[in-house]
Design an enzyme around this catalytic site. Sequence first.
Site, PDB file in Angstrom:
ATOM      1  N   LYS A   1     -74.613 -41.493  -2.663  1.00 40.77           N
ATOM      2  CA  LYS A   1     -74.045 -42.539  -1.800  1.00 40.77           C
ATOM      3  C   LYS A   1     -74.826 -43.834  -1.946  1.00 40.77           C
ATOM      4  O   LYS A   1     -74.263 -44.907  -2.134  1.00 40.77           O
ATOM      5  CB  LYS A   1     -74.033 -42.075  -0.344  1.00 40.77           C
TER       6      LYS A   1
ATOM      7  N   GLU B   1     -84.200 -37.230  -6.661  1.00 39.15           N
ATOM      8  CA  GLU B   1     -83.913 -36.191  -7.656  1.00 39.15           C
ATOM      9  C   GLU B   1     -82.683 -36.552  -8.496  1.00 39.15           C
ATOM     10  O   GLU B   1     -82.686 -36.428  -9.721  1.00 39.15           O
ATOM     11  CB  GLU B   1     -83.679 -34.839  -6.970  1.00 39.15           C
TER      12      GLU B   1
ATOM     13  N   GLY C   1     -72.943 -35.774   3.940  1.00 38.30           N
ATOM     14  CA  GLY C   1     -73.074 -35.169   2.618  1.00 38.30           C
ATOM     15  C   GLY C   1     -72.523 -33.758   2.541  1.00 38.30           C
ATOM     16  O   GLY C   1     -71.775 -33.408   1.620  1.00 38.30           O
ATOM     17  N   ARG C   2     -72.881 -32.914   3.512  1.00 35.66           N
ATOM     18  CA  ARG C   2     -72.451 -31.515   3.463  1.00 35.66           C
ATOM     19  C   ARG C   2     -70.978 -31.345   3.814  1.00 35.66           C
ATOM     20  O   ARG C   2     -70.424 -30.269   3.673  1.00 35.66           O
ATOM     21  CB  ARG C   2     -73.323 -30.680   4.399  1.00 35.66           C
TER      22      ARG C   2
ATOM     23  N   GLU D   1     -78.130 -27.033   8.152  1.00 33.05           N
ATOM     24  CA  GLU D   1     -78.499 -28.445   8.225  1.00 33.05           C
ATOM     25  C   GLU D   1     -77.832 -29.110   9.424  1.00 33.05           C
ATOM     26  O   GLU D   1     -78.367 -30.052  10.006  1.00 33.05           O
ATOM     27  CB  GLU D   1     -78.113 -29.166   6.925  1.00 33.05           C
TER      28      GLU D   1
ATOM     29  N   HIS E   1     -75.412  -3.006  -2.296  1.00 37.17           N
ATOM     30  CA  HIS E   1     -76.511  -2.402  -3.055  1.00 37.17           C
ATOM     31  C   HIS E   1     -77.763  -3.269  -2.994  1.00 37.17           C
ATOM     32  O   HIS E   1     -78.687  -3.094  -3.784  1.00 37.17           O
ATOM     33  CB  HIS E   1     -76.080  -2.182  -4.507  1.00 37.17           C
TER      34      HIS E   1
ATOM     35  N   LYS F   1     -89.544 -35.207   2.409  1.00 30.85           N
ATOM     36  CA  LYS F   1     -89.235 -36.183   1.367  1.00 30.85           C
ATOM     37  C   LYS F   1     -90.218 -37.348   1.401  1.00 30.85           C
ATOM     38  O   LYS F   1     -90.663 -37.826   0.358  1.00 30.85           O
ATOM     39  CB  LYS F   1     -87.802 -36.683   1.535  1.00 30.85           C
TER      40      LYS F   1
END
Length: 568
Positions: A213, A219, A273-274, A360, A391, A516
């Site tokens: 954005k 990153e 964002g999510r 979040e 399993h 961060k």
Amino acid sequence: MASSTLISDSEAWKSLKAHVEDINKTHLRDLMSDAARCKSLMVEYDGVLLDYSRQRATSDTIGKLFKLAEAANLKDKINRMFNGEHINSTENRAVLHVALRASRDATIQSNGKNVVPDVWKVLDKIQDFSEKVRNGSWVGATGKSLKDVVAIGIGGSFLGPLFVHTALQTDPEAIKSAEGRQLRFLANVDPIDVARNITGLNPETTLVVVVSKTFTTAETMLNARTLREWISAALGPSAVAKHMVAVSTNLPLVEKFGIDPNNAFAFWDWVGGRYSVCSAVGVLPLSLQYGFPVVERFLKGASSIDQHFYSSPFEKNIPVLLGLLSVWNVSFLGHAARAILPYSQALEKFAPHIQQVSMESNGKGVSIDGVPLPFEAGEIDFGEPGTNGQHSFYQLIHQGRVIPCDFIGVVKSQQPVYLKGEVVSNHDELMSNFFAQPDALAYGKTPEQLHKENVPEHLISHKTFSGNRPSLSILLPSLNAYNIGQLLAIYEHRVAVEGFVWGINSFDQWGVELGKSLATQVRKQLNASRTKGESIEGFNHSTTTLMKRYLEASSDVPSDLPTLLPRI
């Protein structure tokens, strides 16, 4: 501003607290024997069936939860979200991911403006661009068609689109639309992720989509610069404009990076964002891979649930019921975790996406007014497709901690197989476990049953299953683009309901900022130590020791990463 009164002070909350004692006297074996109760705890909408009869709840419990919703002003909060009010008060923003999949003729206001035309302007631009790339009228710097797409983003710019991509990969219609194309997602700043993503790719046929954005995410931008160098080294710096596009709102930085601002696709500050998979963040890379018509059906599935969530009475409202049951399990029954168990390998990336959407959003310790919560909010989400999970961690769920489970099943397999001579089809075998596991958790197995089976006495306690472990089942008719959109929206709105009832802000994420900011200090120190030989200062003994060991052991790391890329 909302009242600073906590929901836990309400009579509805106190009534539920007192009700726990009644529920603790029951067992799901007994509750499940009441057919009328079970029938009343099933809801169906647009082909989606929710069965929550295996929750530790009676009709009285559900009634009390509706009273809690009323005390929390849940309906008003849902309306405020859809009306574009700034319910994300700490960032003074609206929360309008529902507008991303609204029909073209819908009206959804934000700051007095209908945002739907802006949404469709971007969608139309995505459709036009993706069709040009797919039909070969937009080509790379050397004239070759762009068949491979690498989408660079992290967190909400990655997990949601990856979930949808993974779910569509084995859908017959989507397979046909994606023939000859491939889509990869680069998220981790770890150079290993870079290596994996460009292995086997030719820069001449690769299009990179940079999703950020602000165009400042550390990153994402380092990965973007790395792939820019990969393209430039092979094709020259001018090729960047033909091989890289952006999803961003920061056009000056997009242009400074070397991407034509005309090839930037916008989204808005009312998209978290999510919650952004239905924006250009997800729609652009998915349309490049599968074509816009497939992705539009995904958006329509999500929109169907949006309308259901907004207009259906709570008694028939799937996201509301799911959210209230989560509040019941977390805040009253004391279950801190939830397992998301899709019985479809195509949904293998669903739980990782919902981990972020849920944790979040609702991993908060204060109310929306900043008042410390005297109760636990949020839950630990994890999951794995069945039958793989059986399993792996089902042992804990059956005989260890009590963890409420979401079982997600699909009536019609994307890839049906029925081998001659087998008792059932492969999908029937899978679904046999989908139907059996919730009952195993609910009923368990008693020592009396084991004695009747002549189990040796010394093994009785080991083979006893207490049961009374809550779950719910969601059954989808199939797993096409439309159904995938439905599933996404159900869980997005479930999380919102939980937050609305708890009285927290589900739409900010200040908890990700501290680490961060500290990483920025470390980054400066690493640079100073490597380039100027400066000693480590300003950190505690533990961090200083670890950084010293790291710098000493990695002093021979090549400083020019791009020179490594051609060898990958």
